[in-house]
Design an enzyme around this catalytic site. Structure first.
Site, PDB file in Angstrom:
ATOM      1  N   ARG A 154      43.603  65.556  28.889  1.00  0.00           N
ATOM      2  CA  ARG A 154      43.592  66.621  27.897  1.00  0.00           C
ATOM      3  C   ARG A 154      42.818  67.945  28.396  1.00  0.00           C
ATOM      4  O   ARG A 154      41.463  67.512  28.192  1.00  0.00           O
ATOM      5  CB  ARG A 154      44.077  66.604  26.829  1.00  0.00           C
ATOM      6  CG  ARG A 154      45.367  66.239  25.980  1.00  0.00           C
ATOM      7  CD  ARG A 154      45.062  65.709  24.857  1.00  0.00           C
ATOM      8  NE  ARG A 154      44.210  64.028  24.512  1.00  0.00           N
ATOM      9  CZ  ARG A 154      44.139  64.014  23.290  1.00  0.00           C
ATOM     10  NH1 ARG A 154      44.575  63.706  22.452  1.00  0.00           N
ATOM     11  NH2 ARG A 154      43.648  62.168  23.133  1.00  0.00           N
TER      12      ARG A 154
ATOM     13  N   ASN B 180      45.483  50.596  15.366  1.00  0.00           N
ATOM     14  CA  ASN B 180      44.856  51.511  15.798  1.00  0.00           C
ATOM     15  C   ASN B 180      45.252  51.486  17.181  1.00  0.00           C
ATOM     16  O   ASN B 180      44.467  51.377  18.199  1.00  0.00           O
ATOM     17  CB  ASN B 180      43.298  51.324  16.020  1.00  0.00           C
ATOM     18  CG  ASN B 180      42.425  52.893  15.437  1.00  0.00           C
ATOM     19  OD1 ASN B 180      43.492  53.347  16.461  1.00  0.00           O
ATOM     20  ND2 ASN B 180      41.839  52.711  15.681  1.00  0.00           N
TER      21      ASN B 180
END
Length: 394
Positions: free
Chosen positions: A237, A7
């Protein structure tokens, strides 16, 4: 069937070696803070727990280190790579091409590569994980599980943008949604715990952050959109911004499109607000009186609260909210900021319960709270393992 789950997040790699169908975790661990001055590595088996601080410059180096540990003469859990039957890879963006779990071939890899521009912090790392795994575990089946798959149930009223319709029909520009593997796992756990299909808001908070409105077990709306850059304030972000800002940066301030993209994805969010991308550093400095860090945390929580309000309206009700992922599960500070003064929505947090640490599903709401406030540890690796096993079994 022995399955390794990889992952790869934007700044982390979580991994588990799982024996299926018993779901026995043979080995687990993670590397976080990839690309920063100091990375943290954990490696856990039934009789070993290794914690190291070292420099992991990129995902390739991190995956090679994990493979070395798995086959280490002293603390390893396998003798040969041929013991591994399959590798399950989390892939963030499947675009319009992938709505289900698939066995990886060259065509699948090329499609993942074509989606780099839509998930530049993730799909390149995901593909790199696939390439390295194919080199190391050459005899294992490589399988991709896409974060976008869970959100295929979002209705057109929520996934269509108010732009010319041909951009949807011809170019497939729409809301796709992300962190689907996590949102699916924790929402199913919540429904099982609550013993009913409910109106739930799942709040996944890590270096990347997102929220999903879930009704009767189905994703109905999601904070991220065409790419995993929209919505909440994240580690690096920006989340939601006025799109005119992009043109102002380019046309008036002289930025290039590449510089703007880099600014919004890698230099904004909590990093842009504070100089730190890791919430642990931000909380620590906020407690010491750093005003920028205090404001950034308040802004982060404010954005989450706004989406709770909008999703409650969209579903015409709310039975439970779920906090999950690294920040959601571990930051009592963020949970407190989000849930304070939210009694209009039936959200009343119990401050003592909020401070309790546990790896189990737990409620942190007061006894009189109409809305359940739940902390549910996500297990994307187990969800991926189940999907890989079911695909290969059939």
């Amino acid at each position: 069937m022995k399955i390794i789950i990889i992952n790869s997040g934007s700044s982390s790699i979580k991994y588990q070696l799982i024996n299926m169908p018993t779901q026995e975790v043979i080995c687990s661990g993670m590397i976080d803070r990839i690309g920063l001055d100091t990375s943290n590595l954990t490696y856990v088996t039934s009789n070993t727990k290794l914690d190291e601080s070292l420099l992991i410059a990129n995902h390739k180096i991190g995956l090679e280190k994990i493979a070395q540990l798995l086959m280490d003469d002293r603390i390893g859990v396998i003798k040969s790579t041929q013991e591994i039957d399959a590798i399950g890879h989390r892939v963030v963006h499947g675009g319009a091409t992938f709505s289900n779990t698939v066995v990886i071939n060259e065509e699948v890899k090329e499609k993942i590569r074509q989606l780099f521009d839509l998930a530049p912090l993730h799909n390149p790392a995901n593909l790199e994980g696939i390439d390295v795994a194919q080199e190391i575990f050459a005899t294992a089946k490589q399988v991709a599980v896409f974060d976008t798959a869970f959100h295929q149930t979002i209705p057109v009223i929520a996934y269509k943008y108010a732009i010319p319709s041909k951009l949807l029909t011809e170019k497939k520009i729409r809301v796709y949604g992300f962190h689907g593997t996590s949102h699916k796992y924790v929402s199913e756990k919540a429904i099982e715990y609550l013993e009913k299909s409910s109106k739930i808001i799942s709040i996944h908070l890590g270096n990347g952050c997102s929220m999903t409105a879930i009704q009767d077990g189905k994703s109905m709306d999601h904070t991220m959109g065409f790419s995993p850059s929209n919505g909440l304030i994240m580690g690096t972000r920006s989340g939601d911004i006025d799109h005119s800002l992009i043109f102002y940066l380019i046309n008036t301030l002289g930025y290039t499109p590449t510089e703007v993209n880099n600014l919004l994805l890698k230099e904004s969010g909590m990093l842009g607000l504070t100089g730190y991308s890791d919430l642990r550093d931000i909380e620590s400095n906020a407690e010491k009186g750093n005003v920028d860090c205090q404001l950034a945390l308040a802004m982060n929580a404010y954005r989450i609260r706004k989406y709770i309000g909008s999703y409650t309206a969209a579903m015409n009700g709310l039975d439970a909210i779920i906090f999950t992922a690294g920040i959601g599960e571990n930051s009592s500070y963020i949970r407190k900021l989000v849930c304070t003064d939210m009694d209009y929505f039936g959200i009343e947090i119990d401050m003592e319960k909020n401070e309790i640490r546990s790896k189990e599903i737990r409620e942190i709401n007061t006894l009189t709270s109409r809305t359940k406030i739940m902390v549910i540890p996500t297990n994307e690796e187990l969800e991926i393992s189940n999907q890989v096993y079911n695909l290969l079994l059939n």
